[in-house]
Design a protein around this motif. Sequence first.
Motif, PDB file in Angstrom:
ATOM      1  N   SER A 187       0.833  -1.207   0.000  1.00 41.20           N
ATOM      2  CA  SER A 187       0.000   0.000   0.000  1.00 41.20           C
ATOM      3  C   SER A 187       0.870   1.259   0.000  1.00 41.20           C
ATOM      4  CB  SER A 187      -0.990   0.004   1.166  1.00 41.20           C
ATOM      5  OG  SER A 187      -0.335   0.060   2.411  1.00 41.20           O
ATOM      6  N   PHE A 188       2.039   1.210   0.620  1.00 46.83           N
ATOM      7  CA  PHE A 188       2.967   2.340   0.589  1.00 46.83           C
ATOM      8  C   PHE A 188       3.414   2.604  -0.846  1.00 46.83           C
ATOM      9  CE2 PHE A 188       7.164   4.257   0.621  1.00 46.83           C
ATOM     10  CZ  PHE A 188       6.980   5.335   1.467  1.00 46.83           C
ATOM     11  N   LEU A 189       3.814   1.554  -1.558  1.00 41.94           N
ATOM     12  CA  LEU A 189       4.247   1.715  -2.948  1.00 41.94           C
ATOM     13  C   LEU A 189       3.128   2.298  -3.803  1.00 41.94           C
ATOM     14  CD1 LEU A 189       6.290  -1.564  -3.560  1.00 41.94           C
ATOM     15  CD2 LEU A 189       7.176   0.742  -3.083  1.00 41.94           C
ATOM     16  N   ALA A 190       1.900   1.833  -3.610  1.00 47.30           N
ATOM     17  CA  ALA A 190       0.768   2.349  -4.382  1.00 47.30           C
ATOM     18  C   ALA A 190       0.503   3.820  -4.058  1.00 47.30           C
ATOM     19  CB  ALA A 190      -0.480   1.510  -4.111  1.00 47.30           C
ATOM     20  N   ALA A 191       0.594   4.189  -2.790  1.00 46.66           N
ATOM     21  CA  ALA A 191       0.305   5.576  -2.391  1.00 46.66           C
ATOM     22  C   ALA A 191       1.339   6.551  -2.933  1.00 46.66           C
ATOM     23  CB  ALA A 191       0.229   5.679  -0.864  1.00 46.66           C
ATOM     24  N   VAL A 192       2.618   6.202  -2.915  1.00 46.39           N
ATOM     25  CA  VAL A 192       3.638   7.135  -3.402  1.00 46.39           C
ATOM     26  C   VAL A 192       3.679   7.184  -4.923  1.00 46.39           C
ATOM     27  CG1 VAL A 192       5.031   7.031  -1.303  1.00 46.39           C
ATOM     28  CG2 VAL A 192       5.592   5.527  -3.229  1.00 46.39           C
ATOM     29  N   GLU A 193       3.169   6.151  -5.561  1.00 49.01           N
ATOM     30  CA  GLU A 193       3.094   6.147  -7.021  1.00 49.01           C
ATOM     31  C   GLU A 193       2.119   7.221  -7.510  1.00 49.01           C
ATOM     32  OE1 GLU A 193       1.082   3.017  -9.857  1.00 49.01           O
ATOM     33  OE2 GLU A 193       3.066   2.306  -9.217  1.00 49.01           O
ATOM     34  N   ALA A 194       1.060   7.460  -6.728  1.00 48.56           N
ATOM     35  CA  ALA A 194       0.057   8.471  -7.084  1.00 48.56           C
ATOM     36  C   ALA A 194      -0.433   9.139  -5.807  1.00 48.56           C
ATOM     37  CB  ALA A 194      -1.093   7.819  -7.840  1.00 48.56           C
ATOM     38  N   PRO A 195       0.388  10.025  -5.216  1.00 48.71           N
ATOM     39  CA  PRO A 195       0.024  10.592  -3.912  1.00 48.71           C
ATOM     40  C   PRO A 195      -1.226  11.474  -3.924  1.00 48.71           C
ATOM     41  CG  PRO A 195       2.074  11.547  -4.715  1.00 48.71           C
ATOM     42  CD  PRO A 195       1.696  10.462  -5.671  1.00 48.71           C
ATOM     43  N   GLY A 196      -1.716  11.831  -5.080  1.00 48.16           N
ATOM     44  CA  GLY A 196      -2.955  12.607  -5.161  1.00 48.16           C
ATOM     45  C   GLY A 196      -4.189  11.738  -5.275  1.00 48.16           C
ATOM     46  N   ASP A 197      -4.019  10.432  -5.383  1.00 48.71           N
ATOM     47  CA  ASP A 197      -5.134   9.497  -5.514  1.00 48.71           C
ATOM     48  C   ASP A 197      -5.633   9.099  -4.126  1.00 48.71           C
ATOM     49  OD1 ASP A 197      -6.918   7.410  -5.987  1.00 48.71           O
ATOM     50  OD2 ASP A 197      -5.442   6.117  -6.948  1.00 48.71           O
ATOM     51  N   ARG A 198      -6.824   9.551  -3.777  1.00 50.54           N
ATOM     52  CA  ARG A 198      -7.368   9.306  -2.428  1.00 50.54           C
ATOM     53  C   ARG A 198      -7.458   7.827  -2.094  1.00 50.54           C
ATOM     54  NH1 ARG A 198      -6.071  12.420   1.180  1.00 50.54           N
ATOM     55  NH2 ARG A 198      -6.657  10.721   2.500  1.00 50.54           N
ATOM     56  N   ARG A 199      -7.821   7.001  -3.075  1.00 52.50           N
ATOM     57  CA  ARG A 199      -7.973   5.573  -2.775  1.00 52.50           C
ATOM     58  C   ARG A 199      -6.650   4.958  -2.334  1.00 52.50           C
ATOM     59  NH1 ARG A 199     -10.282   3.081  -7.890  1.00 52.50           N
ATOM     60  NH2 ARG A 199      -8.849   4.635  -8.681  1.00 52.50           N
ATOM     61  N   LEU A 225       2.677  12.794   2.121  1.00 45.53           N
ATOM     62  CA  LEU A 225       1.980  12.502   0.873  1.00 45.53           C
ATOM     63  C   LEU A 225       1.276  13.743   0.328  1.00 45.53           C
ATOM     64  CD1 LEU A 225       0.535   8.980   1.685  1.00 45.53           C
ATOM     65  CD2 LEU A 225       2.339   9.512   0.031  1.00 45.53           C
ATOM     66  N   ALA A 226       0.733  14.569   1.206  1.00 50.72           N
ATOM     67  CA  ALA A 226       0.095  15.817   0.768  1.00 50.72           C
ATOM     68  C   ALA A 226       1.122  16.746   0.131  1.00 50.72           C
ATOM     69  CB  ALA A 226      -0.609  16.498   1.945  1.00 50.72           C
ATOM     70  N   LEU A 227       2.314  16.808   0.707  1.00 57.21           N
ATOM     71  CA  LEU A 227       3.387  17.621   0.133  1.00 57.21           C
ATOM     72  C   LEU A 227       3.764  17.115  -1.262  1.00 57.21           C
ATOM     73  CD1 LEU A 227       5.587  19.849   0.449  1.00 57.21           C
ATOM     74  CD2 LEU A 227       7.040  18.054   1.426  1.00 57.21           C
ATOM     75  N   LEU A 228       3.931  15.813  -1.390  1.00 59.17           N
ATOM     76  CA  LEU A 228       4.238  15.243  -2.709  1.00 59.17           C
ATOM     77  C   LEU A 228       3.145  15.609  -3.711  1.00 59.17           C
ATOM     78  CD1 LEU A 228       5.501  11.613  -1.894  1.00 59.17           C
ATOM     79  CD2 LEU A 228       6.884  13.608  -2.510  1.00 59.17           C
ATOM     80  N   ALA A 229       1.899  15.453  -3.320  1.00 57.41           N
ATOM     81  CA  ALA A 229       0.777  15.742  -4.218  1.00 57.41           C
ATOM     82  C   ALA A 229       0.743  17.220  -4.608  1.00 57.41           C
ATOM     83  CB  ALA A 229      -0.541  15.319  -3.566  1.00 57.41           C
ATOM     84  N   ARG A 230       0.929  18.126  -3.630  1.00 56.41           N
ATOM     85  CA  ARG A 230       0.929  19.565  -3.933  1.00 56.41           C
ATOM     86  C   ARG A 230       2.017  19.933  -4.931  1.00 56.41           C
ATOM     87  NH1 ARG A 230       0.364  20.113   1.452  1.00 56.41           N
ATOM     88  NH2 ARG A 230       2.497  20.824   1.771  1.00 56.41           N
ATOM     89  N   ARG A 231       3.167  19.332  -4.783  1.00 57.94           N
ATOM     90  CA  ARG A 231       4.289  19.641  -5.676  1.00 57.94           C
ATOM     91  C   ARG A 231       4.213  18.911  -7.010  1.00 57.94           C
ATOM     92  NH1 ARG A 231       9.413  20.015  -1.509  1.00 57.94           N
ATOM     93  NH2 ARG A 231       8.689  21.913  -0.473  1.00 57.94           N
ATOM     94  N   GLY A 232       3.277  17.973  -7.115  1.00 56.99           N
ATOM     95  CA  GLY A 232       3.155  17.206  -8.344  1.00 56.99           C
ATOM     96  C   GLY A 232       4.182  16.100  -8.469  1.00 56.99           C
ATOM     97  N   TYR A 233       4.699  15.639  -7.343  1.00 53.80           N
ATOM     98  CA  TYR A 233       5.708  14.592  -7.340  1.00 53.80           C
ATOM     99  C   TYR A 233       5.045  13.223  -7.169  1.00 53.80           C
ATOM    100  CZ  TYR A 233       9.118  18.341  -6.327  1.00 53.80           C
ATOM    101  OH  TYR A 233       9.894  19.467  -6.359  1.00 53.80           O
ATOM    102  N   ALA A 234       5.753  12.227  -7.635  1.00 55.19           N
ATOM    103  CA  ALA A 234       5.351  10.837  -7.446  1.00 55.19           C
ATOM    104  C   ALA A 234       6.636  10.030  -7.288  1.00 55.19           C
ATOM    105  CB  ALA A 234       4.536  10.341  -8.636  1.00 55.19           C
ATOM    106  N   ALA A 235       6.490   8.763  -6.979  1.00 54.39           N
ATOM    107  CA  ALA A 235       7.663   7.914  -6.797  1.00 54.39           C
ATOM    108  C   ALA A 235       7.419   6.562  -7.438  1.00 54.39           C
ATOM    109  CB  ALA A 235       7.973   7.749  -5.309  1.00 54.39           C
ATOM    110  N   ARG A 236       8.498   5.916  -7.782  1.00 55.51           N
ATOM    111  CA  ARG A 236       8.435   4.540  -8.270  1.00 55.51           C
ATOM    112  C   ARG A 236       9.571   3.762  -7.614  1.00 55.51           C
ATOM    113  NH1 ARG A 236      10.159   7.286 -12.663  1.00 55.51           N
ATOM    114  NH2 ARG A 236      12.353   6.972 -13.142  1.00 55.51           N
ATOM    115  N   PRO A 237       9.327   2.493  -7.349  1.00 62.98           N
ATOM    116  CA  PRO A 237      10.374   1.693  -6.704  1.00 62.98           C
ATOM    117  C   PRO A 237      11.512   1.407  -7.665  1.00 62.98           C
ATOM    118  CG  PRO A 237       8.494   0.317  -7.261  1.00 62.98           C
ATOM    119  CD  PRO A 237       8.116   1.738  -7.599  1.00 62.98           C
TER     120      PRO A 237
END
Length: 164
Positions: free
Chosen positions: A27-39, A62-74
């Motif tokens: 779930s961590f990997l999924a959340a950082v992949e799309a930090p603006g996705d509420r689900r 995660l809110a900071l990542l989403a505001r800045r438009g950042y995402a992450a991938r493993p």
Amino acid sequence: MSRSEAVDPAGTVRREIAAAQERYYRSFLAAVEAPGDRRGVDGLLASYTATGAPRQNVTAWLALLARRGYAARPGAGNRYVIEKIEVPTAALDTVVATVCGYDDGVIFDARRRDPDGSEIVVDDIPLSERTLFTWVKHETWQIDRVTTTDSWNGRDGCPPSKRS
């Protein structure tokens, strides 16, 4: 309750924590992949107790990542190793798992690209950390406290594992 669970309740708890740790990791990997996705974010937040500091910290990050438009991938080497699960004999509803995680992933700008069209990398420095996760059982196992005891910037400091 099976006979083996009755004989070894701590073993049952260890298996439950290992499964909870895997759900948390996914779930961590999924959340950082799309930090603006509420689900995805809500899926990760379900791993935490409602009032614990770790939930508040990850929500803010995660809110900071989403505001800045950042995402992450493993990265190809991302992994974790459960080094120890301490199950107190007096109570089986609070457990501490010592977990070493290695992150060679990339945080990148998901909204913008460099003028040449290449990805804008925000952070790609590998990091490994040994962390104590305090899991508590309510309806499900949830993380209540997180304490990092060791960290290694730029390298994998975790012991070998079968995980890849």
